[in-house]
Design a protein around this motif. Structure first.
Motif, PDB file in Angstrom:
ATOM      1  N   GLN A 104       0.813  -1.208   0.000  1.00 29.44           N
ATOM      2  CA  GLN A 104       0.000   0.000   0.000  1.00 29.44           C
ATOM      3  C   GLN A 104       0.853   1.268   0.000  1.00 29.44           C
ATOM      4  O   GLN A 104       0.370   2.337   0.353  1.00 29.44           O
ATOM      5  CB  GLN A 104      -0.923   0.006   1.225  1.00 29.44           C
ATOM      6  N   GLY A 105       2.120   1.176  -0.384  1.00 26.88           N
ATOM      7  CA  GLY A 105       3.006   2.331  -0.340  1.00 26.88           C
ATOM      8  C   GLY A 105       2.996   3.130  -1.626  1.00 26.88           C
ATOM      9  O   GLY A 105       2.206   2.879  -2.550  1.00 26.88           O
ATOM     10  N   THR A 106       3.924   4.103  -1.710  1.00 27.38           N
ATOM     11  CA  THR A 106       3.998   4.969  -2.881  1.00 27.38           C
ATOM     12  C   THR A 106       4.659   4.275  -4.068  1.00 27.38           C
ATOM     13  O   THR A 106       4.148   4.311  -5.183  1.00 27.38           O
ATOM     14  CB  THR A 106       4.786   6.252  -2.536  1.00 27.38           C
ATOM     15  N   GLU A 162      10.198  12.467   3.591  1.00 30.75           N
ATOM     16  CA  GLU A 162       9.104  12.199   4.532  1.00 30.75           C
ATOM     17  C   GLU A 162       8.570  13.501   5.117  1.00 30.75           C
ATOM     18  O   GLU A 162       7.356  13.680   5.262  1.00 30.75           O
ATOM     19  CB  GLU A 162       9.591  11.270   5.643  1.00 30.75           C
ATOM     20  N   HIS A 163       9.478  14.422   5.430  1.00 25.27           N
ATOM     21  CA  HIS A 163       9.061  15.723   5.960  1.00 25.27           C
ATOM     22  C   HIS A 163       8.209  16.472   4.940  1.00 25.27           C
ATOM     23  O   HIS A 163       7.153  17.033   5.262  1.00 25.27           O
ATOM     24  CB  HIS A 163      10.298  16.546   6.334  1.00 25.27           C
ATOM     25  N   ASP A 164       8.640  16.472   3.677  1.00 22.57           N
ATOM     26  CA  ASP A 164       7.913  17.191   2.639  1.00 22.57           C
ATOM     27  C   ASP A 164       6.573  16.527   2.326  1.00 22.57           C
ATOM     28  O   ASP A 164       5.580  17.208   2.027  1.00 22.57           O
ATOM     29  CB  ASP A 164       8.761  17.287   1.376  1.00 22.57           C
ATOM     30  N   LYS A 165       6.531  15.199   2.389  1.00 20.73           N
ATOM     31  CA  LYS A 165       5.263  14.509   2.138  1.00 20.73           C
ATOM     32  C   LYS A 165       4.228  14.849   3.209  1.00 20.73           C
ATOM     33  O   LYS A 165       3.038  14.964   2.913  1.00 20.73           O
ATOM     34  CB  LYS A 165       5.492  12.999   2.088  1.00 20.73           C
ATOM     35  N   ARG A 172       4.479  10.898  -6.052  1.00 18.95           N
ATOM     36  CA  ARG A 172       5.795  10.761  -6.656  1.00 18.95           C
ATOM     37  C   ARG A 172       6.352  12.120  -7.079  1.00 18.95           C
ATOM     38  O   ARG A 172       7.562  12.320  -7.098  1.00 18.95           O
ATOM     39  CB  ARG A 172       5.724   9.802  -7.848  1.00 18.95           C
ATOM     40  N   PHE A 173       5.473  13.046  -7.417  1.00 21.61           N
ATOM     41  CA  PHE A 173       5.915  14.385  -7.801  1.00 21.61           C
ATOM     42  C   PHE A 173       6.567  15.091  -6.609  1.00 21.61           C
ATOM     43  O   PHE A 173       7.650  15.686  -6.733  1.00 21.61           O
ATOM     44  CB  PHE A 173       4.730  15.201  -8.315  1.00 21.61           C
ATOM     45  N   VAL A 174       5.927  15.017  -5.436  1.00 22.15           N
ATOM     46  CA  VAL A 174       6.494  15.608  -4.227  1.00 22.15           C
ATOM     47  C   VAL A 174       7.820  14.938  -3.889  1.00 22.15           C
ATOM     48  O   VAL A 174       8.797  15.593  -3.515  1.00 22.15           O
ATOM     49  CB  VAL A 174       5.507  15.486  -3.047  1.00 22.15           C
ATOM     50  N   ALA A 175       7.878  13.605  -4.040  1.00 19.17           N
ATOM     51  CA  ALA A 175       9.117  12.869  -3.758  1.00 19.17           C
ATOM     52  C   ALA A 175      10.252  13.332  -4.663  1.00 19.17           C
ATOM     53  O   ALA A 175      11.389  13.501  -4.224  1.00 19.17           O
ATOM     54  CB  ALA A 175       8.876  11.370  -3.924  1.00 19.17           C
ATOM     55  N   LEU A 252      18.971  12.901 -13.207  1.00 22.10           N
ATOM     56  CA  LEU A 252      18.117  12.927 -14.389  1.00 22.10           C
ATOM     57  C   LEU A 252      18.269  11.646 -15.203  1.00 22.10           C
ATOM     58  O   LEU A 252      17.289  11.083 -15.685  1.00 22.10           O
ATOM     59  CB  LEU A 252      18.454  14.144 -15.246  1.00 22.10           C
ATOM     60  N   ARG A 253      19.501  11.171 -15.347  1.00 23.57           N
ATOM     61  CA  ARG A 253      19.723   9.913 -16.065  1.00 23.57           C
ATOM     62  C   ARG A 253      19.018   8.757 -15.367  1.00 23.57           C
ATOM     63  O   ARG A 253      18.460   7.870 -16.015  1.00 23.57           O
ATOM     64  CB  ARG A 253      21.224   9.622 -16.170  1.00 23.57           C
ATOM     65  N   GLY A 254      19.050   8.768 -14.037  1.00 26.77           N
ATOM     66  CA  GLY A 254      18.349   7.721 -13.294  1.00 26.77           C
ATOM     67  C   GLY A 254      16.852   7.776 -13.545  1.00 26.77           C
ATOM     68  O   GLY A 254      16.201   6.748 -13.744  1.00 26.77           O
ATOM     69  N   ALA A 255      16.289   9.003 -13.538  1.00 29.52           N
ATOM     70  CA  ALA A 255      14.858   9.147 -13.790  1.00 29.52           C
ATOM     71  C   ALA A 255      14.476   8.679 -15.188  1.00 29.52           C
ATOM     72  O   ALA A 255      13.375   8.180 -15.416  1.00 29.52           O
ATOM     73  CB  ALA A 255      14.444  10.607 -13.595  1.00 29.52           C
TER      74      ALA A 255
END
Length: 322
Positions: A104-106, A162-165, A172-175, A252-255
């Motif tokens: 049930q996670g992100t 976690e703080h920002d969420k 995923r955008f916030v992450a 960016l390459r990772g994304a």
């Protein structure tokens, strides 16, 4: 990653002992609980469901449920994100009982890797028809991880995420924005001495990341660089010392799934690895283990253990592509 052998389907009357993470709010928790109970009651399956309301008590609750599952010939089940799944799986391994997951996670890397549906009702139906497959786990200083473990910048990134969420919502955008913010802020580099497979390597890096998840490696484009962990290996990744701009380009390459195209990354596979901090001797480092941030004392001992987790995996008709 799963091993290639499967055990028989568990007994149709094996009781389920379920730990459901209640951290998403009362209304959503009630909805999830009802979804699980409705399917199991309609199927006539024996079960015991507990809510995890205090994260500090997760180990105690998971331990008690795993002990009951072992003693009563049942299955212990985790319903939640990667942290909840890790805690319950850890107790399943220690107690030698089968383990089921209702992710049930992100990101749900563990569940998606093993074809477990993300829709809760579908996942419960799949659990009832699942078979047992022994799968690989990783350990660091004896601590189990199913997806990844890391030191350095990555644990800091997880704390900031976690703080920002909590402030802006779980998405995923916030992450991604949180990760970008963490990367551009000043951070210290680690000096590490690694010993793996009879070879030594000295690194200066912002983070050391050890993965036990093929899907995660695929998404960043590294399966062609590091050996498949299905072969019984873990994957070690460490960025070379680079400036902020090149670090952002690396992200960016990772994304884009193109990390294999860069020379700014050290990557290799291993079964056992020792990590030391030569300038400091024994040192406590902040580490992230399947999303949980904790402190570990060096030297760090990483190891891949094949077939240690008796995981319930969906059959062909229920499995969902990762």
């Amino acid at each position: 990653m799963p091993a290639t052998t499967s055990a028989p389907t568990p007994a149709s009357d094996a009781p389920l002992f379920i730990l459901l993470n209640a951290g998403s709010g009362a209304a959503e928790t009630d909805e999830r609980r009802a979804a699980i109970e409705d399917v199991l009651q309609a199927a006539g399956r024996r079960f015991h469901l507990e809510l995890l309301e205090d994260p500090e008590g997760i180990d105690e609750q998971a331990r008690a449920l795993a002990a009951r599952a072992r003693d009563e010939g049942g299955i212990v089940v985790a319903a939640g994100g990667d942290g909840t799944i890790n805690a319950v799986a850890r107790q399943a391994v220690e107690h030698g009982c089968p383990f089921g997951a209702l992710p049930q996670g992100t990101f749900n890397y563990f569940g998606r890797t093993h074809g477990i549906p993300q829709h809760l009702t579908d996942a419960v139906h799949a659990l009832l028809r699942a078979s047992i497959r022994p799968v690989q786990i990783g350990t660091v200083n004896g601590r189990i991880f199913l997806v990844n473990a890391s030191i350095g910048l990555y644990p800091k990134l997880l704390e900031e995420r976690e703080h920002d969420k909590q402030q802006y919502g779980r998405s995923r955008f916030v992450a991604a924005l949180s990760a970008l913010k963490t990367l551009v802020l000043p951070h210290r580099r680690l000096r590490l001495s690694l010993e793996a497979e009879g070879k030594s390597l000295h690194l200066r890096t912002s983070t050391l990341f050890v993965g036990n998840n093929r899907l995660q490696m695929e998404q960043v484009g590294l399966t062609g660089v590091t050996p498949d962990v299905a072969d019984g290996e873990l994957s070690a990744l460490a960025p070379k010392p680079v400036g902020k701009l090149r670090m952002l380009l690396l992200m960016l390459r990772g994304a884009l799934g193109k990390l294999a195209d860069t020379d700014d990354l050290v990557a290799f596979g291993f079964r056992r690895m020792t990590v030391r901090t030569p300038l400091y001797g024994r040192r406590r480092l902040k580490a992230a283990v399947d999303g949980e941030v904790l402190h570990l004392t060096t030297p760090l001992q990483f190891e891949a253990l094949e077939g240690k987790l008796l995981l319930l995996v969906p059959g062909p008709d229920d499995a969902v592509p990762g």
